[in-house]
Design an enzyme around this catalytic site. Structure first.
Site, PDB file in Angstrom:
ATOM      1  N   SER A 199       0.852  -1.207   0.000  1.00  0.00           N
ATOM      2  CA  SER A 199       0.000   0.000   0.000  1.00  0.00           C
ATOM      3  C   SER A 199       0.876   1.241   0.000  1.00  0.00           C
ATOM      4  CB  SER A 199      -0.865   0.012   1.270  1.00  0.00           C
ATOM      5  OG  SER A 199      -1.538   1.247   1.403  1.00  0.00           O
ATOM      6  N   TYR A 236      -0.862  -0.609  10.905  1.00  0.00           N
ATOM      7  CA  TYR A 236      -1.199  -0.881   9.496  1.00  0.00           C
ATOM      8  C   TYR A 236      -0.027  -0.434   8.616  1.00  0.00           C
ATOM      9  CZ  TYR A 236      -3.617  -1.106   5.022  1.00  0.00           C
ATOM     10  OH  TYR A 236      -3.956  -1.409   3.713  1.00  0.00           O
TER      11      TYR A 236
HETATM   12  N1  LIG Z   1      -9.001  -0.600   0.049  1.00  0.00           N
HETATM   13  C1  LIG Z   1      -7.928   0.187   0.015  1.00  0.00           C
HETATM   14  O1  LIG Z   1      -8.041   1.444   0.003  1.00  0.00           O
HETATM   15  C2  LIG Z   1      -6.555  -0.399  -0.033  1.00  0.00           C
HETATM   16  C3  LIG Z   1      -5.479   0.441  -0.367  1.00  0.00           C
HETATM   17  C4  LIG Z   1      -4.201  -0.101  -0.408  1.00  0.00           C
HETATM   18  C5  LIG Z   1      -3.995  -1.433  -0.155  1.00  0.00           C
HETATM   19  N2  LIG Z   1      -5.071  -2.230   0.186  1.00  0.00           N
HETATM   20  C6  LIG Z   1      -4.798  -3.637   0.475  1.00  0.00           C
HETATM   21  O2  LIG Z   1      -5.457  -4.430  -0.505  1.00  0.00           O
HETATM   22  C7  LIG Z   1      -5.726  -5.724   0.049  1.00  0.00           C
HETATM   23  C8  LIG Z   1      -7.182  -6.071  -0.211  1.00  0.00           C
HETATM   24  O3  LIG Z   1      -7.986  -5.187   0.551  1.00  0.00           O
HETATM   25  P1  LIG Z   1      -9.468  -4.761   0.130  1.00  0.00           P
HETATM   26  O4  LIG Z   1      -9.532  -3.284   0.146  1.00  0.00           O
HETATM   27  O5  LIG Z   1      -9.884  -5.500  -1.077  1.00  0.00           O
HETATM   28  O6  LIG Z   1     -10.256  -5.257   1.434  1.00  0.00           O
HETATM   29  P2  LIG Z   1     -11.438  -6.284   1.691  1.00  0.00           P
HETATM   30  O7  LIG Z   1     -12.517  -6.120   0.678  1.00  0.00           O
HETATM   31  O8  LIG Z   1     -11.777  -6.120   3.133  1.00  0.00           O
HETATM   32  O9  LIG Z   1     -10.763  -7.711   1.426  1.00  0.00           O
HETATM   33  C9  LIG Z   1      -9.883  -8.284   2.335  1.00  0.00           C
HETATM   34  C10 LIG Z   1      -9.736  -9.752   1.983  1.00  0.00           C
HETATM   35  O10 LIG Z   1      -8.842 -10.317   2.956  1.00  0.00           O
HETATM   36  C11 LIG Z   1      -9.415 -11.515   3.431  1.00  0.00           C
HETATM   37  N3  LIG Z   1      -8.971 -11.808   4.790  1.00  0.00           N
HETATM   38  C12 LIG Z   1      -8.981 -10.983   5.865  1.00  0.00           C
HETATM   39  N4  LIG Z   1      -8.560 -11.645   6.953  1.00  0.00           N
HETATM   40  C13 LIG Z   1      -8.281 -12.917   6.537  1.00  0.00           C
HETATM   41  C14 LIG Z   1      -7.814 -14.090   7.210  1.00  0.00           C
HETATM   42  N5  LIG Z   1      -7.546 -14.087   8.529  1.00  0.00           N
HETATM   43  N6  LIG Z   1      -7.646 -15.211   6.483  1.00  0.00           N
HETATM   44  C15 LIG Z   1      -7.923 -15.241   5.154  1.00  0.00           C
HETATM   45  N7  LIG Z   1      -8.344 -14.161   4.467  1.00  0.00           N
HETATM   46  C16 LIG Z   1      -8.537 -13.020   5.166  1.00  0.00           C
HETATM   47  C17 LIG Z   1     -10.917 -11.256   3.386  1.00  0.00           C
HETATM   48  O11 LIG Z   1     -11.612 -12.500   3.336  1.00  0.00           O
HETATM   49  P3  LIG Z   1     -12.431 -13.154   4.575  1.00  0.00           P
HETATM   50  O12 LIG Z   1     -12.864 -12.041   5.480  1.00  0.00           O
HETATM   51  O13 LIG Z   1     -13.560 -13.869   3.891  1.00  0.00           O
HETATM   52  O14 LIG Z   1     -11.450 -14.083   5.212  1.00  0.00           O
HETATM   53  C18 LIG Z   1     -11.060 -10.512   2.071  1.00  0.00           C
HETATM   54  O15 LIG Z   1     -11.170 -11.419   1.007  1.00  0.00           O
HETATM   55  C19 LIG Z   1      -5.359  -5.624   1.532  1.00  0.00           C
HETATM   56  O16 LIG Z   1      -4.073  -6.149   1.729  1.00  0.00           O
HETATM   57  C20 LIG Z   1      -5.348  -4.122   1.794  1.00  0.00           C
HETATM   58  O17 LIG Z   1      -4.511  -3.806   2.885  1.00  0.00           O
HETATM   59  C21 LIG Z   1      -6.339  -1.751   0.219  1.00  0.00           C
END
Ligand SMILES: NC(=O)c1ccc[n+]([C@@H]2O[C@H](COP(=O)([O-])OP(=O)(O)OC[C@H]3O[C@@H](n4cnc5c(N)ncnc54)[C@H](OP(=O)(O)O)[C@@H]3O)[C@@H](O)[C@H]2O)c1
Length: 241
Positions: free
Chosen positions: A135, A148
């Protein structure tokens, strides 16, 4: 063109969109996350291209056998994309070890567990692509999210080291640094240059396909972060990010 893929953290947000896009291109995808009902919906939407397994990435002992099982079901592994992540809200003055530990375990330790397995497998095959979703948050220590940002800084450093280790064995390691993306993780937030998860997934897959070492999604974050990284610490600490 990837023929086989493993997406960790595939049930929502960026990971879900990556699975759907890979499947639409004819790639066979193994999707893992904890929520069975969301994975079932993904399988239904993907006309037989997706196999799904529930798994908690903090169950480190279960990972090696599951990795082998999935690679065998897929018939190989061209690319692994680690998307699992959590970002609970942390109030000013809050020091909550349970939340901090969860961020380190899911965002960083789980990534090391799964991507080490992939690196060993791909090194032995002398081919493959490893993608980690870090990120922009990992580029500076932000007062609003100390752990984070630490988990993402750790992820970026780990991926750079893995890239330097693996390139001589024909394995590409790609670090993706998205800016804000509209997903369940950022529900209710409206942030600068925010994009939808589908656009973020396109950016991740373009970087994965090109094998570029490190890239921002969208690209506008490269000049922005170049400036932010150059801000001296004594000034950065006066900001509210
Ligand atoms: N959204 C943003 O603005 C942003 C910006 C930069 C980077 N990111 C990064 O992008 C990635 C995806 O995030 P997102 O925004 O798409 O969030 P999201 O929609 O909340 O997705 C997170 C994913 O992680 C999985 N997860 C969480 N805890 C887990 C566990 N203990 N075991 C297995 N799977 C787990 C969730 O699945 P389950 O809950 O079903 O397990 C879900 O599929 C993350 O690494 C986040 O830090 C996001």
């Amino acid at each position: 063109m990837f023929r086989t893929a493993l997406v960790v953290g595939a049930s929502s947000g960026i990971g879900e969109q990556i699975v759907l896009k890979l499947a639409a291109r004819g790639c066979k995808v193994a999707a893992i996350a904890r929520r069975q009902e969301l994975l079932d919906a993904l399988v239904e939407k993907s006309s037989g291209q997706v196999i799904a397994h529930t798994h908690d990435v903090t169950d480190y002992d279960a990972a090696p056998a599951l990795f082998d099982e999935l690679v065998s079901e897929l018939g190989g592994l061209d690319v692994i994309i680690y998307c699992a992540g959590v970002m609970p809200s942390v109030d000013e003055g809050e020091y909550n070890f349970a939340k901090d530990r969860a961020m380190l375990e899911v965002n960083l330790v789980g990534a090391v567990c799964w991507l080490d397995l992939a690196a060993a497998h791909m090194e032995s095959k002398r081919a493959g692509t490893i993608v980690g979703i870090s990120s922009v948050a990992g580029d500076r220590g932000r007062r609003g999210a100390p752990v984070y940002t630490a988990s993402k800084a750790g992820m970026s450093a780990y991926l750079e080291a893995l890239r330097n280790r693996c390139h001589r064995y024909g394995v590409q390691v790609v670090t993706v640094k998205p800016g804000p993306v509209r997903t369940p993780m950022t529900e209710g937030m409206e942030l600068p240059f925010m994009i939808d998860a589908t656009e973020a997934a396109d950016g991740v897959l373009a970087l994965a396909q090109s094998g570029t070492g490190e890239g921002y999604v969208p690209k506008i974050w490269w000049p922005i972060m170049s400036i932010i990284k150059a801000v001296p610490s004594f000034i950065f600490r006066k900001t509210n990010v």
